[in-house]
Design an enzyme around this catalytic site. Structure first.
Site, mmCIF file in Angstrom:
data_model
loop_
_atom_site.group_PDB
_atom_site.id
_atom_site.type_symbol
_atom_site.label_atom_id
_atom_site.label_comp_id
_atom_site.label_asym_id
_atom_site.label_seq_id
_atom_site.Cartn_x
_atom_site.Cartn_y
_atom_site.Cartn_z
ATOM 1 N N GLY A 6 0.652 -1.226 0.068
ATOM 2 C CA GLY A 6 -0.009 0.075 -0.043
ATOM 3 C C GLY A 6 0.757 1.166 0.125
ATOM 4 N N HIS B 177 -4.327 1.870 7.668
ATOM 5 C CA HIS B 177 -2.725 2.293 7.750
ATOM 6 C C HIS B 177 -2.813 3.648 6.888
ATOM 7 C CE1 HIS B 177 1.680 1.513 8.004
ATOM 8 N NE2 HIS B 177 1.551 2.301 6.906
ATOM 9 N N GLU B 178 -3.249 3.378 5.637
ATOM 10 C CA GLU B 178 -3.058 4.346 4.302
ATOM 11 C C GLU B 178 -3.911 5.526 4.676
ATOM 12 O OE1 GLU B 178 -0.440 3.925 2.717
ATOM 13 O OE2 GLU B 178 -0.195 1.658 3.057
ATOM 14 N N CYS C 220 6.109 0.122 7.373
ATOM 15 C CA CYS C 220 5.805 1.324 6.435
ATOM 16 C C CYS C 220 6.911 1.812 5.726
ATOM 17 C CB CYS C 220 5.335 2.458 7.494
ATOM 18 S SG CYS C 220 5.086 3.930 6.552
ATOM 19 N N LEU C 221 6.798 2.027 4.554
ATOM 20 C CA LEU C 221 7.762 2.409 3.530
ATOM 21 C C LEU C 221 8.454 3.648 3.891
ATOM 22 C CD1 LEU C 221 6.033 1.665 -0.103
ATOM 23 C CD2 LEU C 221 7.582 0.303 1.408
HETATM 24 NI NI NI Z 1 2.958 3.349 5.565
#
Ligand code: NI
Length: 168
Positions: free
Chosen positions: A54, A149-150, A107-108
């Site tokens: 995501g 989360h997004e 998370c990125l």
């Molecule tokens: Ni994230």
């Protein structure tokens, strides 16, 4: 969605501490604008390149209410459904279950960190798709977790903040 990835650009990903990640992102006024369509294509390419499931527009330094949700089986969630990636524009959680479940998130934008976060097990979303059509749909489990989360990213919240709250 987004079947052709050629000419998509890999964007740089904002890391924790960047102001854009703490802002309230703005609604998209016209999903059909070429700039919005290009941004979605580039977000998708960036997410794939980073091996994410995501991504939210603020993570690529665009403070706009756009997320991509792209569950697939992975080592941490072997039972995660494989889905066609969905772009959600101006997503709203219009209902969520009081039933929650704990699950590990990363998370990125927060490298080398994983934490257990409690999320609603089920939710109902309203959003505009990439064609500008209003969609209402229900999601559960890992997909619902990605969405929450997004959507948090659109409201300036990182998962580590929720994890810390849970530990207090
Ligand atoms: Ni994230």
């Amino acid at each position: 969605m987004m079947s052709t990835l050629h000419e998509a650009q890999i964007l740089s990903i904002a890391q924790q501490g960047e102001p854009v990640l703490a802002q309230l992102a703005q609604a998209v006024s016209n999903p059909l604008e070429p700039e919005v369509q290009t941004l979605i294509r580039n977000m998708h390419a960036t997410m794939l390149a980073a091996n994410g499931v995501g991504i939210a527009a603020p993570q690529v330094f665009q403070s706009l209410r756009i997320i991509i949700v792209a569950s697939r089986p992975n080592p941490r969630y072997p039972d995660a459904p494989l889905m066609e990636p969905i772009a959600m524009i101006n997503p709203e959680i219009i209902w969520q279950s009081t039933e929650t479940c704990l699950g590990e998130e990363g998370c990125l934008s927060v490298e080398n960190t994983r934490a257990q976060v409690a999320r609603a097990e089920h939710l109902k979303m309203r959003y505009l798709n990439q064609q500008g059509e209003q969609i209402e749909a229900e999601y559960s489990g890992f997909v619902a977790r990605i969405i929450q989360h997004e959507v948090d990213h659109l409201n300036g919240v990182l998962f580590v903040e929720r994890a810390e709250l849970a530990q207090d």
